[in-house]
Design a protein around this motif. Structure first.
Motif, PDB file in Angstrom:
ATOM      1  N   GLU A 159     -73.297 150.021  70.390  1.00  0.00           N
ATOM      2  CA  GLU A 159     -74.565 150.581  70.871  1.00  0.00           C
ATOM      3  C   GLU A 159     -75.646 149.501  70.924  1.00  0.00           C
ATOM      4  OE1 GLU A 159     -72.658 151.781  68.520  1.00  0.00           O
ATOM      5  OE2 GLU A 159     -72.611 153.978  68.493  1.00  0.00           O
ATOM      6  N   ASP A 160     -75.751 148.725  69.842  1.00  0.00           N
ATOM      7  CA  ASP A 160     -76.779 147.684  69.766  1.00  0.00           C
ATOM      8  C   ASP A 160     -76.479 146.531  70.718  1.00  0.00           C
ATOM      9  OD1 ASP A 160     -78.043 149.170  67.763  1.00  0.00           O
ATOM     10  OD2 ASP A 160     -76.841 148.221  66.193  1.00  0.00           O
ATOM     11  N   GLU A 171     -78.551 145.071  78.087  1.00  0.00           N
ATOM     12  CA  GLU A 171     -79.321 145.794  79.097  1.00  0.00           C
ATOM     13  C   GLU A 171     -80.796 145.382  79.087  1.00  0.00           C
ATOM     14  OE1 GLU A 171     -78.484 147.757  81.622  1.00  0.00           O
ATOM     15  OE2 GLU A 171     -76.371 147.434  81.174  1.00  0.00           O
ATOM     16  N   SER A 172     -81.323 144.999  77.927  1.00  0.00           N
ATOM     17  CA  SER A 172     -82.728 144.589  77.847  1.00  0.00           C
ATOM     18  C   SER A 172     -82.975 143.307  78.627  1.00  0.00           C
ATOM     19  CB  SER A 172     -83.146 144.374  76.387  1.00  0.00           C
ATOM     20  OG  SER A 172     -82.579 143.174  75.844  1.00  0.00           O
ATOM     21  N   GLU A 209     -76.685 153.935  78.179  1.00  0.00           N
ATOM     22  CA  GLU A 209     -77.661 152.845  78.244  1.00  0.00           C
ATOM     23  C   GLU A 209     -78.054 152.520  79.683  1.00  0.00           C
ATOM     24  OE1 GLU A 209     -79.264 151.667  75.713  1.00  0.00           O
ATOM     25  OE2 GLU A 209     -78.102 152.924  74.339  1.00  0.00           O
ATOM     26  N   CYS A 210     -77.177 152.853  80.643  1.00  0.00           N
ATOM     27  CA  CYS A 210     -77.493 152.623  82.064  1.00  0.00           C
ATOM     28  C   CYS A 210     -78.149 153.839  82.710  1.00  0.00           C
ATOM     29  CB  CYS A 210     -76.223 152.254  82.836  1.00  0.00           C
ATOM     30  SG  CYS A 210     -75.544 150.643  82.425  1.00  0.00           S
ATOM     31  N   ARG A 220     -77.266 147.669  74.283  1.00  0.00           N
ATOM     32  CA  ARG A 220     -78.723 147.787  74.442  1.00  0.00           C
ATOM     33  C   ARG A 220     -79.369 146.417  74.588  1.00  0.00           C
ATOM     34  NH1 ARG A 220     -79.900 151.223  70.120  1.00  0.00           N
ATOM     35  NH2 ARG A 220     -79.015 152.850  71.465  1.00  0.00           N
ATOM     36  N   GLU A 221     -78.881 145.454  73.787  1.00  0.00           N
ATOM     37  CA  GLU A 221     -79.445 144.096  73.855  1.00  0.00           C
ATOM     38  C   GLU A 221     -79.172 143.472  75.223  1.00  0.00           C
ATOM     39  OE1 GLU A 221     -80.025 139.957  73.857  1.00  0.00           O
ATOM     40  OE2 GLU A 221     -78.033 140.891  74.092  1.00  0.00           O
TER      41      GLU A 221
END
Length: 313
Positions: free
Chosen positions: A303-304, A310-311, A251-252, A307-308
């Motif tokens: 994962e979710d 990082e957003s 994700e990064c 991702r949340e």
């Protein structure tokens, strides 16, 4: 209905997350803190020492809920002085709050007291829920002191005589959040520096919870009149350390992470004045009671969750 919620030990990482969430739910928040600042929004700060009864105790009378998060950070070396402060800060604050509730003419309906998912035995195979989880130390994980603290913390809560107040011990896992001060920002930093590989083999399980689910579960526990005793606040999907770091690297946008042996980890934690146990202990904790009662996690998969976060970063 009175929506005054008391948060004891309100200047820590988790305290700030919960305070922001509960204020947005139109609650009046009173924070008990050793160093009060000016009031802001619907938040008032009141001085306490975390050990003895004082004027702060009046705040509990007529409150709808008490959340105790007081306790010295465990992110330090476990020398004799730090061990004493870690233990006493948790036991003394819990005992003082119990004495204050006992003196209330209208005591809080519910008392949520911090505890830790670390209370369960180091394990790679058996998921640990509240009914079947084994409590105990493992020499390999070097967690004897942590188990001692967790037991004493919960025993102090159990012994408090508060017949009109429902008591819940929140066995909280690692909280993943976007804000500074939490574990995620540290793990993210390691990944971005190319150091986000498996540590000590990476088989050890990581129990975790996204900040949204932490805040949602705390409000849910306040609202549910039928819940008392220990409750695991953790995602239903603990994963091995190596898998967690793989997700964070992906994700990064970091393709590779250098691994570290246990000996390297112990040297690094010595330099950074913390303890290897925080990384090497395998915590396979699952939220059995929440799931059985129908609690709906918003971000149960790492994962979710990553991702949340990082957003927003």
């Amino acid at each position: 209905m009175n929506n005054r919620i008391i948060i004891a030990g309100g200047n820590g990482f988790i305290s700030r997350l919960l305070t922001e969430s509960l204020v947005s739910g139109n609650n009046d928040i009173v924070v008990l803190t050793r160093s009060p600042g000016p009031a802001a929004q619907s938040i008032r700060q009141v001085r306490w020492d975390g050990r003895t009864l004082g004027d702060w105790a009046r705040e509990l009378d007529g409150a709808s809920a008490l959340i105790n998060l007081a306790g010295r950070s465990v992110n330090c070396r476990y020398n004799e002085r730090n061990r004493q402060e870690i233990l006493e800060s948790r036991v003394d604050s819990t005992r003082a709050l119990g004495e204050a509730i006992a003196r209330c003419s209208t005591p809080p309906r519910v008392w949520l007291n911090a505890s830790t998912a670390t209370i369960y035995k180091h394990t790679f195979d058996q998921p640990m829920d509240e009914a079947t989880g084994i409590i105990g130390a493992t020499p390999e994980a070097k967690d004897a002191f942590s188990i001692e603290v967790a037991r004493a913390w919960e025993e102090t809560l159990d012994k408090a005589s508060t017949p009109a107040t429902r008591k819940v011990a929140m066995r909280t896992a690692m909280v993943f959040a976007a804000s500074k001060g939490g574990a995620y920002r540290v793990l993210r930093g390691l990944a971005r520096w190319g150091l986000g590989g498996a540590v000590a083999g990476g088989r050890q399980f990581i129990s975790w919870i996204h900040e949204a689910d932490l805040c949602h579960s705390v409000q849910w526990l306040i609202d549910r009149d039928d819940f008392s005793g220990p409750v695991n606040l953790a995602s239903p999907n603990p994963i091995p350390h190596r898998e967690m770091m793989r997700i964070i690297r992906r994700e990064c946008g970091v393709p590779f992470g250098l691994p570290a042996t246990r000996r390297m980890l112990e040297a690094a934690t010595f330099v950074h004045r913390t303890e290897a146990e925080l990384i090497i202990k395998s915590r396979r904790v699952v939220p059995g009671r929440l799931l059985a009662a129908g609690f709906q996690f918003r971000l149960p998969r790492m994962e979710d969750a990553v991702r949340e976060i990082e957003s927003r970063l």
